[in-house]
Design a protein around this motif. Sequence first.
Motif, PDB file in Angstrom:
ATOM      1  N   GLY A 284      -2.706  -5.588  16.218  1.00 14.58           N
ATOM      2  CA  GLY A 284      -3.714  -4.580  16.528  1.00 14.58           C
ATOM      3  C   GLY A 284      -4.917  -5.199  17.214  1.00 14.58           C
ATOM      4  N   ALA A 285      -4.943  -6.532  17.279  1.00 18.63           N
ATOM      5  CA  ALA A 285      -6.042  -7.192  17.983  1.00 18.63           C
ATOM      6  C   ALA A 285      -5.516  -7.611  19.363  1.00 18.63           C
ATOM      7  N   LYS A 286      -5.214  -8.914  19.561  1.00 23.08           N
ATOM      8  CA  LYS A 286      -4.700  -9.334  20.874  1.00 23.08           C
ATOM      9  C   LYS A 286      -3.286  -8.819  21.105  1.00 23.08           C
ATOM     10  N   VAL A 287      -2.531  -8.704  20.022  1.00 21.90           N
ATOM     11  CA  VAL A 287      -1.138  -8.271  20.101  1.00 21.90           C
ATOM     12  C   VAL A 287      -1.059  -6.847  19.572  1.00 21.90           C
ATOM     13  N   LYS A 288      -0.439  -5.963  20.352  1.00 20.42           N
ATOM     14  CA  LYS A 288      -0.568  -4.542  20.058  1.00 20.42           C
ATOM     15  C   LYS A 288       0.517  -3.969  19.148  1.00 20.42           C
ATOM     16  N   ASN A 289       1.724  -4.554  19.179  1.00 20.03           N
ATOM     17  CA  ASN A 289       2.770  -3.989  18.328  1.00 20.03           C
ATOM     18  C   ASN A 289       3.672  -5.079  17.755  1.00 20.03           C
ATOM     19  N   MET A 290       4.499  -4.677  16.800  1.00 20.74           N
ATOM     20  CA  MET A 290       5.297  -5.626  16.041  1.00 20.74           C
ATOM     21  C   MET A 290       6.294  -6.378  16.932  1.00 20.74           C
ATOM     22  N   ASP A 291       6.847  -5.687  17.936  1.00 25.60           N
ATOM     23  CA  ASP A 291       7.798  -6.348  18.837  1.00 25.60           C
ATOM     24  C   ASP A 291       7.140  -7.498  19.584  1.00 25.60           C
ATOM     25  N   GLU A 292       5.957  -7.200  20.110  1.00 19.72           N
ATOM     26  CA  GLU A 292       5.214  -8.205  20.861  1.00 19.72           C
ATOM     27  C   GLU A 292       4.858  -9.383  19.946  1.00 19.72           C
ATOM     28  N   ALA A 293       4.424  -9.050  18.729  1.00 20.66           N
ATOM     29  CA  ALA A 293       4.038 -10.087  17.768  1.00 20.66           C
ATOM     30  C   ALA A 293       5.242 -10.958  17.407  1.00 20.66           C
ATOM     31  N   SER A 294       6.387 -10.327  17.201  1.00 17.18           N
ATOM     32  CA  SER A 294       7.581 -11.082  16.805  1.00 17.18           C
ATOM     33  C   SER A 294       8.029 -11.992  17.931  1.00 17.18           C
ATOM     34  N   SER A 295       7.963 -11.468  19.138  1.00 12.38           N
ATOM     35  CA  SER A 295       8.388 -12.270  20.280  1.00 12.38           C
ATOM     36  C   SER A 295       7.465 -13.473  20.462  1.00 12.38           C
ATOM     37  N   LEU A 296       6.163 -13.254  20.300  1.00 10.58           N
ATOM     38  CA  LEU A 296       5.214 -14.352  20.404  1.00 10.58           C
ATOM     39  C   LEU A 296       5.473 -15.383  19.299  1.00 10.58           C
ATOM     40  N   ALA A 297       5.745 -14.889  18.096  1.00 11.93           N
ATOM     41  CA  ALA A 297       6.020 -15.777  16.965  1.00 11.93           C
ATOM     42  C   ALA A 297       7.249 -16.650  17.255  1.00 11.93           C
ATOM     43  N   ARG A 298       8.301 -16.028  17.783  1.00  4.58           N
ATOM     44  CA  ARG A 298       9.517 -16.799  18.114  1.00  4.58           C
ATOM     45  C   ARG A 298       9.208 -17.868  19.152  1.00  4.58           C
ATOM     46  N   ASN A 299       8.383 -17.512  20.150  1.00  2.00           N
ATOM     47  CA  ASN A 299       7.990 -18.498  21.174  1.00  2.00           C
ATOM     48  C   ASN A 299       7.242 -19.680  20.558  1.00  2.00           C
ATOM     49  N   PHE A 300       6.326 -19.381  19.658  1.00  4.29           N
ATOM     50  CA  PHE A 300       5.557 -20.451  19.004  1.00  4.29           C
ATOM     51  C   PHE A 300       6.489 -21.366  18.208  1.00  4.29           C
ATOM     52  N   ILE A 301       7.438 -20.749  17.506  1.00  7.17           N
ATOM     53  CA  ILE A 301       8.350 -21.532  16.662  1.00  7.17           C
ATOM     54  C   ILE A 301       9.233 -22.434  17.531  1.00  7.17           C
ATOM     55  N   GLU A 302       9.761 -21.846  18.640  1.00  9.04           N
ATOM     56  CA  GLU A 302      10.645 -22.615  19.509  1.00  9.04           C
ATOM     57  C   GLU A 302       9.889 -23.764  20.187  1.00  9.04           C
ATOM     58  N   LEU A 303       8.679 -23.456  20.667  1.00  2.92           N
ATOM     59  CA  LEU A 303       7.882 -24.498  21.311  1.00  2.92           C
ATOM     60  C   LEU A 303       7.535 -25.593  20.298  1.00  2.92           C
ATOM     61  N   GLY A 304       7.179 -25.168  19.071  1.00  7.48           N
ATOM     62  CA  GLY A 304       6.887 -26.129  18.012  1.00  7.48           C
ATOM     63  C   GLY A 304       8.060 -27.071  17.790  1.00  7.48           C
ATOM     64  N   ASP A 305       9.259 -26.513  17.706  1.00 10.38           N
ATOM     65  CA  ASP A 305      10.463 -27.338  17.507  1.00 10.38           C
ATOM     66  C   ASP A 305      10.561 -28.429  18.563  1.00 10.38           C
ATOM     67  N   ARG A 306      10.316 -28.045  19.821  1.00 11.07           N
ATOM     68  CA  ARG A 306      10.448 -29.020  20.902  1.00 11.07           C
ATOM     69  C   ARG A 306       9.361 -30.093  20.847  1.00 11.07           C
ATOM     70  N   LEU A 307       8.275 -29.790  20.153  1.00 12.04           N
ATOM     71  CA  LEU A 307       7.162 -30.743  20.052  1.00 12.04           C
ATOM     72  C   LEU A 307       7.175 -31.484  18.717  1.00 12.04           C
ATOM     73  N   ASN A 308       8.215 -31.220  17.912  1.00  9.94           N
ATOM     74  CA  ASN A 308       8.273 -31.783  16.565  1.00  9.94           C
ATOM     75  C   ASN A 308       7.119 -31.316  15.685  1.00  9.94           C
ATOM     76  N   ILE A 309       6.712 -30.077  15.905  1.00 15.81           N
ATOM     77  CA  ILE A 309       5.747 -29.465  14.976  1.00 15.81           C
ATOM     78  C   ILE A 309       6.484 -28.319  14.294  1.00 15.81           C
ATOM     79  N   TYR A 310       6.514 -28.346  12.953  1.00 15.42           N
ATOM     80  CA  TYR A 310       7.164 -27.269  12.235  1.00 15.42           C
ATOM     81  C   TYR A 310       6.198 -26.084  12.201  1.00 15.42           C
ATOM     82  N   VAL A 311       6.593 -24.983  12.830  1.00 16.34           N
ATOM     83  CA  VAL A 311       5.692 -23.828  12.922  1.00 16.34           C
ATOM     84  C   VAL A 311       6.233 -22.657  12.122  1.00 16.34           C
ATOM     85  N   ASP A 312       5.394 -22.057  11.285  1.00 18.83           N
ATOM     86  CA  ASP A 312       5.673 -20.750  10.693  1.00 18.83           C
ATOM     87  C   ASP A 312       4.630 -19.781  11.212  1.00 18.83           C
TER      88      ASP A 312
END
Lengths: 501, 501
Positions: A284-312
């Motif tokens: 409801g702030a920068k991210v407007k709906n659950m789909d957008e939020a979930s997709s962003l979350a998946r991107n963060f997690i995947e990028l974290g994996d490639r950087l050896n940062i465990y992201v939740d």
Amino acid sequence: MLFLKAKILDIDLENIVLINYDDLKNSQYFSQDRVVIEYKNKEIIAFLYSSKDLINSGEIGLPKKIADELKVKEGDIVNVSHADKPISIQYIKKKMDGNKLKKEEIYTIIDEIVDNNLSNIEISAFITALYINGMDIEEITSMTIRMAETGEMIKWEGQVYDVHSIGGVPGNKYALITVPIIAYTGLKIPKTSSRAITSAAGTADIVEVLTRVNLKVEEIKRVVKETNGCLVWGGALELAPADDITITVERALNIDPKPLLLSSVLSKKLAMGINKLLIDIPLGAKVKNMDEASSLARNFIELGDRLNIYVDCAITYGEQPIGRAIGPALEAKEALLALEDYKKAPNSLVEKAISLSGILLEMGGIAPKGEGKDLAEDILATGKAHDKFMEIIVAQGGEEKTSDEIEVGKYYTDILSPIDGYVTKISNEKITKIAKTAGAPNDKKAGVYLNVKVGNKVEKNDVLFTIYSDSKERLEKAVKLSRLLMPVKVEGMLLKRITRF
Amino acid sequence: MLFLKAKILDIDLENIVLINYDDLKNSQYFSQDRVVIEYKNKEIIAFLYSSKDLINSGEIGLPKKIADELKVKEGDIVNVSHADKPISIQYIKKKMDGNKLKKEEIYTIIDEIVDNNLSNIEISAFITALYINGMDIEEITSMTIRMAETGEMIKWEGQVYDVHSIGGVPGNKYALITVPIIAYTGLKIPKTSSRAITSAAGTADIVEVLTRVNLKVEEIKRVVKETNGCLVWGGALELAPADDITITVERALNIDPKPLLLSSVLSKKLAMGINKLLIDIPLGAKVKNMDEASSLARNFIELGDRLNIYVDCAITYGEQPIGRAIGPALEAKEALLALEDYKKAPNSLVEKAISLSGILLEMGGIAPKGEGKDLAEDILATGKAHDKFMEIIVAQGGEEKTSDEIEVGKYYTDILSPIDGYVTKISNEKITKIAKTAGAPNDKKAGVYLNVKVGNKVEKNDVLFTIYSDSKERLEKAVKLSRLLMPVKVEGMLLKRITRF
């Protein structure tokens, strides 16, 4: 090539030289051309600007810094010629043409940004191309790594944790509660945060009400060694400097291309040496709906994996301010109150702080899955978080304080409800605007205190919120603005009446 | 909001104010933020920069011009606050998102560009978005009209003609021959041209060897009234000023988005009041193949129709320089020679000049279709074009001269063929680079004279070309460069020998 007489200017604009306006118009050069200034086998690259009065025909104005580097004295003749374009330009064009960039190409762009070889024109084109054509995860990974590598890199012994909010929701002071809860359990959490970028108070602005925040690396290491945690301003370090430059351009354009949103957060965490990271995505702030939020979350997690940062990631409620206080001192006061006696503090703040703490405790193996939140609540309820927070504040150079001792703006005005009804909406953007108009974050004591939250029943003339400021004039402006914006919406149960005619 | 003490700076950078570097880092402002500077109910918008040494904490550096406008004196306290973003930003974003812009939105963008309300960051984003997402003909029409309307607009009695080359081929001095041919027949041809942008000599640079070119509107009207033609520098007029601003950014990015290529040419012609326009599209220069050239030609014609300008296009040979001379004085000399005795002048130049003249004569109803070129040749051959050219030169403030009287660089070096063979290629880009290194266009006497053209047979040590310059040092540089670049390629008939091993 031009041959011009040096005029030395006592000004430190970087990379700018000035020639006479008519000279420029009559030459093969254009305003903002990248030129080489040459004097006795030394050369420097700068951008060409013109001046009508300050620089006479045949002269070139050189800022002191450039003159010193070239060892040019007043009246010496220097050569000016066109400079080669930076290599990045062709890679930026490649991205404009919709192509994938190679690792080396991305490295070159980031290196040239950090070295100040790219002008605003070129950086803006890069950011616009990223906004339109995007980047795949491989490109984003390369960009993130290079952004981190081109600045300071901090190393720790053992695992370190962090929590980061992508922002957009006012009153989001949970870190002042979460960091001491985590640090109390023995997990290391060296939290860096920013000052307000578009908000009324960044975490660093809030903490600064209580203690120093501009610690250098060695101080941070000492504080974390002593207390397991810290709450410092990331800007005092030289983490991922490319990010600071691109953010300037993103702000001007009001865009936040996903590749840069992702790399901005994770490059700083990579540079800070974080191993396990919880990212808060307020909905409801920068991210407007659950789909957008979930997709962003998946991107963060995947990028974290490639950087050896465990992201939740935690997707949190963000459609109205967190807690009731907005503005540095008001927020510091509210966070302290929650640490002193959490039952007296707003539920939304406590709930968010212990939920995020719970996830971190589970990530760190301190609590079994599903039990982190209860443990966090216990640490808060028993005053252990409070004591740990005071330890951190003192270690950073501040003094213990109670919430009662925190001063807020000496001028204030209550804004009253015009009708009986229910609070149906509180606008994040409008509340932020009003708090900023009152002076936040530079006036630390300025801000807004909400007497109501969404769903509350109010009667006519009940106080909806109070605006604080240390300046009468700014308070008046903020009051005026709040009458115009109506950030808190009160509606009767009867929303519309339709009658026969 | 910040309250800062004014320090007045004797510098005329427009729209820039400076605050102390640490003040900036500790504030909610960022470098290059758009801010409002307010003093006693006057305000001005500027971009914020920082300085470490020049500006002390608590001060703001105001360029004289801004201080004067605000009536601020040294030491006065001014307010600084965030300025609203220009309206265009949302329209630029709309184009980034791939949407079509409305007429009013395009007008707003162009207006804000002309009013200097947009920063380089914003203009670059606009141009990048145009490059990637393009514009349809309706959008381009709106942009072109507004670009013209925001500058000077010239009106004529009756029809006026013009010829314009999109450029990219060196030695393209045909206008010095075509304009007098057309003017001789009674058609009006008020030709404006540019100085060199990336070339070694713009038409204005060449004409300037013979006469004044920076005429104001009233002078142009007088010259055209007296002679039916002129050859002046467009930059002396205020035609389509948005174009000058966008070109700066395009140059920096090395891109030329089609919507801007089209609007740049036709906005200036619309502002100049041209009714019938011939556009020269050299093939092999900016445009690489016939399909691309034809598509561009159709775009020009369609856009012309919407602007009430009748456009014809000529796709011309452009894979090597036109004629033999490159550089202002050398080109003026060659054009004069063609006017004096066209049989002595290079065929490629004469052929191009009379072909384009022929089309214009047919467009103007002076010659029946198919007979324009012969008429043009006749006007040139009989010396009528020469006399008309002298009339124009004198009317613009110059004196009659013969080609023999034109001085070229006093230093020169012949570049010889290393082998026997045939000239297989002459590179436009490389010849231009060498001429510019020799000093063109600022050193009017510098340039290159080609002794050979593609297809010529040469023997070892024959002169391929001669480089001229008024500076020994620059001549040496150009000679060195030409040995490196080898702009004229000579190959034996036997290109490769393959033997048994």
